[in-house]
Design an enzyme around this catalytic site. Structure first.
Site, PDB file in Angstrom:
ATOM      1  N   PHE A 153       0.819  -1.139   0.004  1.00  0.00           N
ATOM      2  CA  PHE A 153      -0.116  -0.051  -0.006  1.00  0.00           C
ATOM      3  C   PHE A 153       0.902   1.363   0.005  1.00  0.00           C
ATOM      4  O   PHE A 153       0.722   2.155   0.623  1.00  0.00           O
ATOM      5  CB  PHE A 153      -1.070   0.079   1.350  1.00  0.00           C
ATOM      6  CG  PHE A 153      -1.788  -1.068   1.406  1.00  0.00           C
ATOM      7  CD1 PHE A 153      -3.102  -1.150   0.412  1.00  0.00           C
ATOM      8  CD2 PHE A 153      -1.492  -2.427   2.020  1.00  0.00           C
ATOM      9  CE1 PHE A 153      -3.983  -2.345   0.465  1.00  0.00           C
ATOM     10  CE2 PHE A 153      -2.397  -3.233   2.052  1.00  0.00           C
ATOM     11  CZ  PHE A 153      -3.539  -3.390   1.302  1.00  0.00           C
ATOM     12  N   CYS A 261      -1.081   3.651 -10.137  1.00  0.00           N
ATOM     13  CA  CYS A 261      -1.948   2.673  -9.620  1.00  0.00           C
ATOM     14  C   CYS A 261      -3.536   2.939  -9.748  1.00  0.00           C
ATOM     15  O   CYS A 261      -4.097   2.107 -10.275  1.00  0.00           O
ATOM     16  CB  CYS A 261      -1.656   2.585  -7.985  1.00  0.00           C
ATOM     17  SG  CYS A 261      -0.165   1.723  -7.622  1.00  0.00           S
TER      18      CYS A 261
HETATM   19  C1  UDX Z   1      -1.649   4.968  -4.287  1.00  0.00           C
HETATM   20  C2  UDX Z   1      -1.948   4.419  -2.915  1.00  0.00           C
HETATM   21  O1  UDX Z   1      -2.420   5.528  -2.050  1.00  0.00           O
HETATM   22  C3  UDX Z   1      -1.358   3.394  -2.583  1.00  0.00           C
HETATM   23  O2  UDX Z   1      -1.807   2.850  -1.402  1.00  0.00           O
HETATM   24  C4  UDX Z   1      -1.325   2.347  -3.429  1.00  0.00           C
HETATM   25  O3  UDX Z   1      -0.221   1.172  -3.131  1.00  0.00           O
HETATM   26  C5  UDX Z   1      -0.763   2.872  -4.773  1.00  0.00           C
HETATM   27  O4  UDX Z   1      -1.442   3.914  -5.153  1.00  0.00           O
HETATM   28  P1  UDX Z   1      -0.050   6.757  -4.992  1.00  0.00           P
HETATM   29  O5  UDX Z   1      -0.369   6.499  -6.590  1.00  0.00           O
HETATM   30  O6  UDX Z   1       1.464   6.849  -5.049  1.00  0.00           O
HETATM   31  O7  UDX Z   1      -0.678   5.659  -4.097  1.00  0.00           O
HETATM   32  O8  UDX Z   1      -0.524   8.397  -4.984  1.00  0.00           O
HETATM   33  P2  UDX Z   1      -1.775   8.859  -3.808  1.00  0.00           P
HETATM   34  O9  UDX Z   1      -1.012   9.767  -2.945  1.00  0.00           O
HETATM   35  O10 UDX Z   1      -2.454   7.709  -3.424  1.00  0.00           O
HETATM   36  O11 UDX Z   1      -2.153   9.874  -5.123  1.00  0.00           O
HETATM   37  C6  UDX Z   1      -3.006   9.213  -6.206  1.00  0.00           C
HETATM   38  C7  UDX Z   1      -3.342  10.516  -7.039  1.00  0.00           C
HETATM   39  O12 UDX Z   1      -4.780  11.083  -6.403  1.00  0.00           O
HETATM   40  C8  UDX Z   1      -2.600  11.470  -7.129  1.00  0.00           C
HETATM   41  O13 UDX Z   1      -2.683  11.920  -8.611  1.00  0.00           O
HETATM   42  C9  UDX Z   1      -3.213  12.490  -6.288  1.00  0.00           C
HETATM   43  O14 UDX Z   1      -2.839  13.783  -6.732  1.00  0.00           O
HETATM   44  C10 UDX Z   1      -4.598  12.407  -6.390  1.00  0.00           C
HETATM   45  N1  UDX Z   1      -5.433  12.825  -5.095  1.00  0.00           N
HETATM   46  C11 UDX Z   1      -4.982  12.360  -4.083  1.00  0.00           C
HETATM   47  C12 UDX Z   1      -6.570  13.750  -5.195  1.00  0.00           C
HETATM   48  O15 UDX Z   1      -6.627  14.401  -6.306  1.00  0.00           O
HETATM   49  N2  UDX Z   1      -7.038  14.072  -4.104  1.00  0.00           N
HETATM   50  C13 UDX Z   1      -6.867  13.530  -2.809  1.00  0.00           C
HETATM   51  O16 UDX Z   1      -7.338  13.850  -2.099  1.00  0.00           O
HETATM   52  C14 UDX Z   1      -5.692  12.565  -2.698  1.00  0.00           C
END
Ligand code: UDX
Length: 433
Positions: A153, A261
């Site tokens: 995760f 992801c």
């Molecule tokens: C994600 C999961 O959080 C992680 O647990 C999994 O193993 C892999 O995928 P990651 O892709 O590194 O991790 O990024 P994350 O911080 O989750 O953000 C994903 C996307 O969502 C980003 O583009 C971020 O900008 C966007 N996001 C996140 C939003 O637009 N709003 C939010 O409130 C949170």
């Protein structure tokens, strides 16, 4: 413990380095020779805060080694973490050929008990296919083995912290022997450890990521509603977030989720449901809302600036989120592409992702890259904020205003306080506020 990690990519490297940091002996098997050479020299092929330092420290302590040879990896330990890529195929399903290859080759090479652990995100019941493959190729039918699912995760940008201090650890196992290995492996962690069957563990991973993506699309829809109704999405999210059943995390409205992801996992989960004869319409909507975010953002810019032809626009932030150089599925790609089609001239800046972005958008008549955030602003009709890097939040806004032709900020990530920016004389357009 001795641990083998197959795959020296994002997940494999973080897993290997962190297990080594916890005092284990780790061997990472990576096919690409150049990557192995880089890693042996203590250099990380990816940018992840703290990873390179930890890598170097553990090389010095002789707790981590790298090889291209899978046989060495199989001989090294009885626990094999499979961390190879599972790229997306055009139909949304995962390409599992690399997982299959590791299972097959391990089966041919193993001469004693092995525990094969899936760490890569895989469709439900992949563990069955791994087992079947091992059964088929194993040389000596008296050798025993287990297959387990221990999904990661990890968030990019905080992967090490996420690994070492997780909210929970999920382990899908079928035998007592495998369970005991995990108990030993994770004995120093003080978070809940959930033991399930492998199919449930695989499902937990998909369900978690899809749920988080759903939260983001939900709040993005609320943001659109707020904009029309004159409400403030940040306060709506705060108000909702205090409800413990909902929680404030992942309720930040913006230009949509990207990364390696969420987009892939949501697609794959829809596809998995389909394969079981179920229509996961809810997730199809999550995906649709997300795909529309960059289009709506560009429409908004057009609404503010009217024609974009030959207008100079400064862009701050290209990575899919801060603290990474990763641009996979970043909303910036679609936004920049649409703006180029509109005839705009773009000056792009990102603290880490420029080199990656240049591969997709080489420097040319309409696209140039600035060396710092201020250089990008020179003569710009508007500043567009696409990633919420800390340094943007700390920008000297007086200087920003002096450099621009028009003091207009279209903020896709809500990094500033509206009243403050407006008091400095900017036209400020956040999301959903
Ligand atoms: C994600 C999961 O959080 C992680 O647990 C999994 O193993 C892999 O995928 P990651 O892709 O590194 O991790 O990024 P994350 O911080 O989750 O953000 C994903 C996307 O969502 C980003 O583009 C971020 O900008 C966007 N996001 C996140 C939003 O637009 N709003 C939010 O409130 C949170």
């Amino acid at each position: 413990m001795r641990i083998t990690v197959v795959g020296g990519g994002y997940v494999g490297l973080t897993t290997g380095v962190c297990f080594a940091h916890l005092g284990n002996q780790v061997m990472v098997v990576e096919k690409i020779k150049e990557k192995v050479e880089l890693l042996r020299a203590g250099r990380s092929p990816i940018y992840e805060p703290g990873l390179e330092e930890l890598l170097q420290e553990n090389i010095r302590q002789k707790r981590i080694i790298f090889t291209t040879n899978l046989r060495e990896g199989i001989e090294f330990s009885e626990v094999i973490f499979i961390c190879v890529g599972t790229p997306q195929r055009p139909d949304g399903s995962a390409d599992l050929s690399q997982v299959e290859e590791v299972a097959r080759e391990t089966a041919k090479l193993m001469t004693s008990y092995k525990l094969l652990v899936e760490k890569s995100t895989v469709p439900i019941n992949t563990h069955r296919l791994i087992k079947k493959t091992v059964q088929r190729y194993i040389r000596d039918p008296n050798i025993t083995y287990d297959v387990a699912s221990n999904p990661e995760f990890l968030r990019e940008g905080s992967a090490i912290e996420d690994f070492l201090k997780p909210d929970r650890i999920v382990v899908g196992v079928e035998s007592q022997r495998a369970k005991e290995i995990f108990e030993e492996l994770y004995k120093d962690f003080d978070c809940p450890i959930i033991y399930t069957d492998p199919a449930t563990a695989e499902l937990i991973k998909h369900a978690s990521n899809s749920f988080l993506a759903m939260k983001i699309s939900f709040i993005n829809m609320i943001a659109d509603l707020c904009e029309k109704a004159g409400a403030d999405v940040k306060l709506v999210a705060d108000g909702m977030g205090y409800d413990k059943r909902i929680g404030r995390a992942f309720l930040n409205a913006g230009i949509g989720y990207g990364g390696s992801c969420f987009p892939k996992d949501v697609k794959a989960f829809i596809r998995i449901a389909q394969d079981y004869g179920l229509d996961f319409g809810l997730l199809r909507e999550v995906e649709k809302i997300n795909q529309e975010r960059p289009i709506k953002f560009v429409e908004k810019i057009k609404g503010i600036l009217w024609s974009l032809r030959d207008k100079k626009l400064a862009v701050w932030g290209l990575s899919f989120k801060p603290n990474t150089d990763d641009i996979r599925e970043a909303p910036s790609i679609k936004i920049v592409d649409l703006l180029v089609r509109e005839g705009a001239k773009l000056s792009l800046y990102d603290p880490k992702a420029v080199e990656n972005f240049k591969v997709l958008f080489p420097e040319g008549k309409q696209v140039s890259y600035a060396r710092d955030m201020y250089e990008a602003l020179d003569g710009a009709s508007a500043l567009l904020i696409l990633t919420e890097w800390d340094e943007f939040q700390r920008a000297n806004l007086k200087r920003v205003k002096e450099l621009m032709e028009l003091p207009i900020i279209v903020d896709g990530r809500n990094i500033f306080e509206t009243e403050h920016v407006k008091s400095l004389g900017f036209e400020y357009y956040p999301v959903g506020r």
